[in-house]
Design a protein around this motif. Structure first.
Motif, short mmCIF file in Angstrom:
data_model
loop_
_atom_site.label_atom_id
_atom_site.label_comp_id
_atom_site.label_asym_id
_atom_site.label_seq_id
_atom_site.Cartn_x
_atom_site.Cartn_y
_atom_site.Cartn_z
N THR A 1 0.79 -1.16 -0.08
CA THR A 1 -0.04 0.01 0.18
C THR A 1 0.91 1.25 -0.01
O THR A 1 2.24 1.38 0.40
N GLU A 2 0.32 2.22 -0.34
CA GLU A 2 1.04 3.31 -0.63
C GLU A 2 0.83 4.37 0.90
O GLU A 2 -0.11 4.50 1.24
N VAL A 3 1.90 4.82 1.38
CA VAL A 3 1.90 5.79 2.40
C VAL A 3 2.70 6.95 2.16
O VAL A 3 3.91 6.95 1.71
N ARG A 4 2.03 8.19 2.38
CA ARG A 4 2.59 9.31 2.24
C ARG A 4 3.31 10.15 3.22
O ARG A 4 2.84 9.65 4.79
N ILE A 5 4.45 10.34 3.41
CA ILE A 5 5.47 10.96 4.49
C ILE A 5 5.97 12.18 4.12
O ILE A 5 6.76 12.41 3.16
N GLY A 6 5.14 13.26 4.40
CA GLY A 6 5.46 14.49 3.87
C GLY A 6 5.40 14.56 2.53
O GLY A 6 4.20 14.31 1.98
N SER A 7 6.39 15.06 1.76
CA SER A 7 6.36 15.30 0.31
C SER A 7 6.67 13.91 -0.37
O SER A 7 6.45 13.88 -1.50
N LYS A 8 6.94 12.96 0.39
CA LYS A 8 7.47 11.52 -0.29
C LYS A 8 6.39 10.50 0.08
O LYS A 8 5.90 10.55 0.96
N ILE A 9 6.20 9.76 -0.98
CA ILE A 9 5.46 8.65 -0.96
C ILE A 9 6.51 7.13 -0.93
O ILE A 9 7.19 7.36 -1.90
N ILE A 10 6.05 6.29 -0.27
CA ILE A 10 6.58 5.05 -0.44
C ILE A 10 5.52 4.15 -0.61
O ILE A 10 4.22 4.27 -0.56
N GLY A 11 5.96 2.97 -0.92
CA GLY A 11 5.03 1.74 -1.33
C GLY A 11 4.68 1.85 -2.62
O GLY A 11 5.19 2.84 -3.29
N GLY A 12 3.61 0.96 -2.91
CA GLY A 12 3.26 0.95 -4.38
C GLY A 12 4.11 0.93 -5.39
O GLY A 12 5.11 -0.18 -5.30
N ASP A 13 4.44 1.49 -6.53
CA ASP A 13 5.62 1.45 -7.51
C ASP A 13 6.35 2.70 -7.39
O ASP A 13 7.33 2.78 -8.17
N HIS A 14 6.46 3.26 -6.28
CA HIS A 14 7.40 4.37 -5.82
C HIS A 14 8.75 3.62 -5.43
O HIS A 14 8.98 2.67 -4.94
N PRO A 15 9.99 4.44 -5.83
CA PRO A 15 11.33 4.03 -5.75
C PRO A 15 11.41 3.80 -4.30
O PRO A 15 10.86 4.37 -3.42
N ILE A 16 12.46 2.98 -4.12
CA ILE A 16 12.92 2.50 -2.68
C ILE A 16 13.31 4.01 -2.20
O ILE A 16 14.26 4.29 -2.79
N ALA A 17 12.82 4.37 -0.95
CA ALA A 17 13.32 5.67 -0.46
C ALA A 17 14.59 5.25 0.47
O ALA A 17 14.62 4.18 1.35
N ILE A 18 15.86 6.00 0.60
CA ILE A 18 16.81 5.80 1.60
C ILE A 18 16.61 6.88 2.68
O ILE A 18 16.17 7.91 2.67
N GLN A 19 16.48 6.03 3.87
CA GLN A 19 16.58 6.89 5.17
C GLN A 19 18.06 7.10 5.77
O GLN A 19 18.87 6.17 5.57
N SER A 20 18.32 8.00 6.97
CA SER A 20 19.03 8.05 7.55
C SER A 20 18.73 8.55 9.04
O SER A 20 17.41 9.07 8.89
N MET A 21 19.33 8.76 9.78
CA MET A 21 19.09 9.32 11.23
C MET A 21 20.41 10.33 11.73
O MET A 21 21.35 9.95 11.80
N THR A 22 19.69 11.50 12.17
CA THR A 22 20.54 12.34 12.84
C THR A 22 21.38 11.76 14.04
O THR A 22 20.78 11.25 14.84
N ASN A 23 22.66 12.38 14.30
CA ASN A 23 23.25 11.83 15.52
C ASN A 23 23.58 12.95 16.55
O ASN A 23 24.37 12.97 17.59
N THR A 24 22.98 14.20 16.10
CA THR A 24 23.10 15.48 16.86
C THR A 24 22.19 15.25 17.78
O THR A 24 21.17 14.58 17.93
N LYS A 25 22.19 16.38 18.87
CA LYS A 25 21.25 16.57 19.91
C LYS A 25 19.86 17.27 19.15
O LYS A 25 20.33 18.36 18.53
#
Length: 352
Positions: free
Chosen positions: A7-31
């Motif tokens: 299923t498709e899920v919208r995260i802000g301006s990005k849509i994941i799932g369905g036929d959308h490209p695989i999204a790359i995530q990372s995480m900040t290590n700052t405070k």
């Protein structure tokens, strides 16, 4: 490679799932409370090719910082929540595009419902995250410890709980530092749900060993069409995570990531500083937005043949080398002119 339908899920301006490209995530290590440092790191991640970023929200101050951070960044911002359901609500009230929770450590069902109600009101997706260090005692007892089956059962129990609260805007994450267990868990859960999956090998390790473990695990998972977003978890600069993720996706043909440099491993015939030359070529090609394969070979005898599948290539010999295009030798050059000639060829390609 065919991908599993989700299923498709919208995260802000990005849509994941369905036929959308695989999204790359990372995480900040700052405070997260340090807005300037967090924004600076997120902008560097954006430049590297990160699609979605996550920041921890352990305090109310951190939650309030999200709204300020979002003024300066251009990719969706996910709030990482542990234990305190009030931080999840505060994060959403301050503009988080998605929240990551483990309902098992949020507390009572009523607290989980409070988070779900807030997410529903704002149509904010929830990532249900479970890892090998967070399994419930009854599941550990049932399976005799941490297992792939236990990870899947724990995750699906939490998903069903939220779905019973009439909310289905969900993403699932099940992670383990055990590569084979993680692969098996994703194979199992892919048969049980069509919700998008965020995949990764958690706590993979330092840049060198973590890259290898992530490549093995993510490669096996993604090659089966499983996965809608990925994160490479490394002990190091988060930008390294994005670079590795891009290379994994590119190697599987799942993402165009600019110029792909291939180079031979050197042998007794090598009479040029091939390691230095290959590093220079990687640095040079990073500045071009071209979908090309560039080969760097250390032998003028076999170089042209080995580079025949590349768009461009250079093969070094003793004091001289060859510039190769589509497997054909274009010109013979002194060694010091190889890199400038390659740059000229790339500039010409870019202008076309």
């Amino acid at each position: 490679m065919s991908r599993r339908h989700t299923t498709e899920v919208r995260i802000g301006s990005k849509i994941i799932g369905g036929d959308h490209p695989i999204a790359i995530q990372s995480m900040t290590n700052t405070k997260t409370e340090d807005v300037e440092a967090t924004v600076r790191q997120i902008l560097a991640l954006e430049e590297a090719g990160c699609d979605i970023v996550r920041s921890t929200v352990p305090t109310l101050e951190a939650a309030k910082a999200l709204g300020e951070i979002k003024k300066y960044i251009h990719i969706p911002l996910v709030a990482d929540i542990h234990f305190d359901y009030r931080m999840a609500i505060a994060a959403m009230e301050n503009g988080a595009d998605k929240i990551r929770i483990n309902p098992g450590n949020i507390g009572s069902r009523e607290r989980v419902r409070a988070v779900v109600d807030c997410a529903r009101e704002r149509d904010i997706p929830i990532r249900v995250g479970v890892n090998s260090g967070s399994l419930e005692k009854d599941i550990l007892a049932r399976y005799g410890g941490v297992t792939a089956e236990g990870l899947v059962e724990s995750a699906m129990d939490k998903v069903h709980m939220i779905q019973e609260m009439q909310y289905d805007n969900l993403v699932i994450s099940i992670k383990s530092s055990d590569v084979l267990m993680c692969i098996r868990a994703h194979e199992l859960i892919a048969d049980r749900t069509d919700l998008p999956l965020h995949v990764g090998i958690t706590e993979a390790g330092t840049v060198k060993k973590g890259t290898i473990r992530s490549a093995v695990g993510l490669g096996a998972i993604l090659s089966q069409g499983i996965g809608d977003t990925i994160r490479v978890s490394l002990t190091g600069d988060p930008v390294e995570e994005v670079e590795v993720a891009k290379e994994i996706l590119s190697s599987l043909g799942l993402r165009r990531s600019g110029i792909h440099v291939v180079s031979c491993p050197t042998c007794g015939r090598t009479s040029i500083d091939l390691i230095g030359l290959a590093n220079q070529v990687e640095e040079l090609t990073a500045g071009y937005d071209l979908d090309l394969k560039v080969a760097v070979m250390g032998c003028v005898v076999n170089g042209p043949g080995e580079a025949k599948e590349a768009d461009l290539g250079i093969a070094g010999g003793k004091g001289e080398g060859l510039l190769i295009m589509h497997g054909e030798v274009v010109k013979k050059l002194p060694e010091e002119e190889l890199l400038p000639a390659l740059k000229d060829a790339l500039d010409h390609w870019e202008e076309q």
